[in-house]
Design an enzyme around this catalytic site. Structure first.
Site, short mmCIF file in Angstrom:
data_model
loop_
_atom_site.label_atom_id
_atom_site.label_comp_id
_atom_site.label_asym_id
_atom_site.label_seq_id
_atom_site.Cartn_x
_atom_site.Cartn_y
_atom_site.Cartn_z
N HIS A 134 0.06 -18.27 -9.71
CA HIS A 134 0.21 -17.24 -10.74
C HIS A 134 1.27 -16.19 -10.37
CE1 HIS A 134 -1.77 -13.96 -8.51
NE2 HIS A 134 -2.41 -14.96 -7.92
N HIS A 143 14.25 -26.21 -6.01
CA HIS A 143 13.46 -27.44 -5.91
C HIS A 143 12.21 -27.15 -5.07
CE1 HIS A 143 13.37 -32.00 -4.62
NE2 HIS A 143 12.22 -31.58 -5.10
C1 LIG Z 1 14.47 -35.10 7.90
C2 LIG Z 1 14.53 -33.76 8.56
C3 LIG Z 1 13.30 -33.62 9.44
C4 LIG Z 1 15.81 -33.74 9.34
O1 LIG Z 1 15.88 -32.69 10.19
P1 LIG Z 1 17.17 -32.51 11.12
O2 LIG Z 1 18.33 -33.30 10.66
O3 LIG Z 1 16.74 -32.64 12.53
O4 LIG Z 1 17.52 -31.04 10.70
P2 LIG Z 1 18.15 -29.90 11.54
O5 LIG Z 1 19.36 -30.39 12.28
O6 LIG Z 1 18.33 -28.77 10.62
O7 LIG Z 1 16.99 -29.58 12.59
C5 LIG Z 1 17.10 -28.58 13.50
C6 LIG Z 1 15.88 -28.58 14.34
O8 LIG Z 1 14.71 -28.34 13.55
C7 LIG Z 1 13.78 -29.40 13.66
N1 LIG Z 1 13.19 -29.68 12.37
C8 LIG Z 1 13.82 -30.07 11.25
N2 LIG Z 1 12.97 -30.19 10.25
C9 LIG Z 1 11.76 -29.86 10.75
C10 LIG Z 1 10.47 -29.78 10.21
N3 LIG Z 1 10.27 -30.06 8.92
N4 LIG Z 1 9.46 -29.37 10.99
C11 LIG Z 1 9.66 -29.06 12.30
N5 LIG Z 1 10.87 -29.12 12.89
C12 LIG Z 1 11.90 -29.51 12.11
C13 LIG Z 1 14.59 -30.57 14.15
O9 LIG Z 1 13.80 -31.49 14.86
C14 LIG Z 1 15.61 -29.91 15.04
O10 LIG Z 1 15.01 -29.58 16.28
P3 LIG Z 1 15.85 -29.77 17.65
O11 LIG Z 1 17.06 -28.89 17.52
O12 LIG Z 1 14.88 -29.31 18.70
O13 LIG Z 1 16.16 -31.22 17.73
C15 LIG Z 1 14.53 -32.59 7.55
O14 LIG Z 1 15.75 -32.55 6.85
C16 LIG Z 1 13.42 -32.63 6.55
O15 LIG Z 1 12.37 -32.09 6.81
N6 LIG Z 1 13.65 -33.23 5.35
C17 LIG Z 1 12.71 -33.32 4.26
C18 LIG Z 1 13.49 -33.11 2.97
C19 LIG Z 1 12.61 -32.96 1.74
O16 LIG Z 1 11.47 -32.59 1.77
N7 LIG Z 1 13.21 -33.25 0.61
C20 LIG Z 1 12.56 -33.26 -0.66
C21 LIG Z 1 12.55 -34.66 -1.19
S1 LIG Z 1 11.84 -34.80 -2.76
#
Ligand SMILES: CC(C)(COP(=O)(O)OP(=O)(O)OC[C@H]1O[C@@H](n2cnc3c(N)ncnc32)[C@H](O)[C@@H]1OP(=O)(O)O)[C@@H](O)C(=O)NCCC(=O)NCCS
Length: 209
Positions: A134, A143
Site C-alpha cells: 500500500h 522492474h
Molecule cells: C547473477 C548475479 C548473481 C551476478 O552477479 P555478479 O556478476 O557477480 O555481479 P557483480 O559483479 O555486481 O557482483 C559483485 C559482488 O556481489 C556479489 N553478488 C552479486 N549478486 C549477489 C546477490 N544477489 N547476493 C549476494 N551477493 C551477490 C557477487 O558474488 C560479487 O561478490 P565478489 O566480488 O565477492 O565476487 C546477479 O546479477 C543477480 O543477482 N542477478 C539476478 C537478476 C534478476 O533478478 N533479474 C530479474 C529477472 S526477471
C-alpha cells in the site's frame, strides 16, 4: 484490443500470455533482429521502424516487451508515440487494488499483488508474484522482479531494478537507476545509481554521475 509488442524475446512471451488471459491479441512483434516486415500465423514481425504503419493498419496499441530498464526507456522514448498509444497488460490472475494507479505501458504478471493506493509509473514491470504494498510510489521504467517484496510506503525511483526475491522494508526510498541484487533485504534508503546486495543490503557499487 490489438497489441503491438516492441521486442521479441522471453519477456514478450510472458506479456503475450498476460494479454491472452484478458482476451487481447498480439498482432505484431517488432524487433530490430528482423530486417523486413513479414507475417506468420496471423502475426506481423519486422523492425521497430514499422511501428506507426502497423498501428494504423491494425488499429493497435503498443507495449514495450524489453526487460532491460534502460533499453526499454531509450527505445520507448525514441518511438515518439503519445501516452494513449500505449496499452497496459495486467494478467487476470494479478491482484490489483482498485485504488491503485497504473501508468501507460506497464505490465503486471500473474500472481503479482499491487495493494491499496499504490502508484505505478509508465513502462514498469511488476513481475510474477511480486508484491507492491500500500501507498508505494513506483517510478517509470522500474522492474520489480519475480518474488520481490516492496513493503508499504516505499518509493522506487525511475529505472530502479529490484531483482528476484529481494525485499524492501516499509517507507524506504530507492534512488533512480539503482539495483537491489537478488535476495537482498533493504533496511535503509539507497541513493541513486547505486547497487546494493546482501542481508542487510550494503552498497557494492555507486556510479559516478
Ligand atoms: C547473477 C548475479 C548473481 C551476478 O552477479 P555478479 O556478476 O557477480 O555481479 P557483480 O559483479 O555486481 O557482483 C559483485 C559482488 O556481489 C556479489 N553478488 C552479486 N549478486 C549477489 C546477490 N544477489 N547476493 C549476494 N551477493 C551477490 C557477487 O558474488 C560479487 O561478490 P565478489 O566480488 O565477492 O565476487 C546477479 O546479477 C543477480 O543477482 N542477478 C539476478 C537478476 C534478476 O533478478 N533479474 C530479474 C529477472 S526477471
Amino acid at each position: 484490443m490489438n497489441i503491438i509488442l516492441i521486442g521479441d524475446s522471453g519477456h514478450a512471451k510472458v506479456i503475450t500470455d498476460n494479454l491472452a488471459s484478458c482476451g487481447h491479441q498480439v498482432v505484431a512483434k517488432l524487433d530490430d533482429k528482423y530486417t523486413k516486415l513479414f507475417q506468420k500465423d496471423s502475426c506481423w514481425f519486422g523492425p521497430i521502424s514499422e511501428v506507426q504503419s502497423l498501428i494504423d493498419k491494425e488499429q493497435a496499441r503498443v507495449i514495450m516487451a524489453i526487460g532491460t530498464n534502460s533499453v526499454r526507456r531509450n527505445i520507448a522514448e525514441g518511438l515518439g508515440l503519445a501516452a494513449d498509444q500505449f496499452a497496459t497488460a495486467i494478467h487476470k490472475e494479478a491482484i490489483v487494488s482498485q485504488s491503485s494507479i497504473i501508468g501507460h505501458g506497464t505490465v503486471v504478471m500473474p500472481g503479482a499483488v499491487i495493494n491499496a493506493a499504490a502508484t505505478i509509473g509508465n513502462h514498469a514491470i511488476i513481475n510474477s508474484r511480486a508484491v507492491v504494498e500500500h501507498d508505494c510510489t513506483i517510478g517509470d521504467y522500474v522492474h520489480v522482479s519475480p518474488g520481490a517484496t516492496v513493503a508499504g510506503m516505499v518509493s522506487l525511483g525511475e529505472g530502479a531494478l529490484i531483482e528476484v526475491g529481494a525485499s524492501i522494508i516499509p517507507t524506504k526510498r530507492i534512488g533512480q537507476w539503482s539495483i537491489v541484487r537478488a535476495g537482498s533485504a533493504v533496511l535503509e534508503d539507497v541513493e541513486e545509481f547505486t547497487t546494493v546486495t546482501g542481508v542487510p543490503a550494503q552498497v557494492i557499487f555507486k556510479a559516478e554521475n
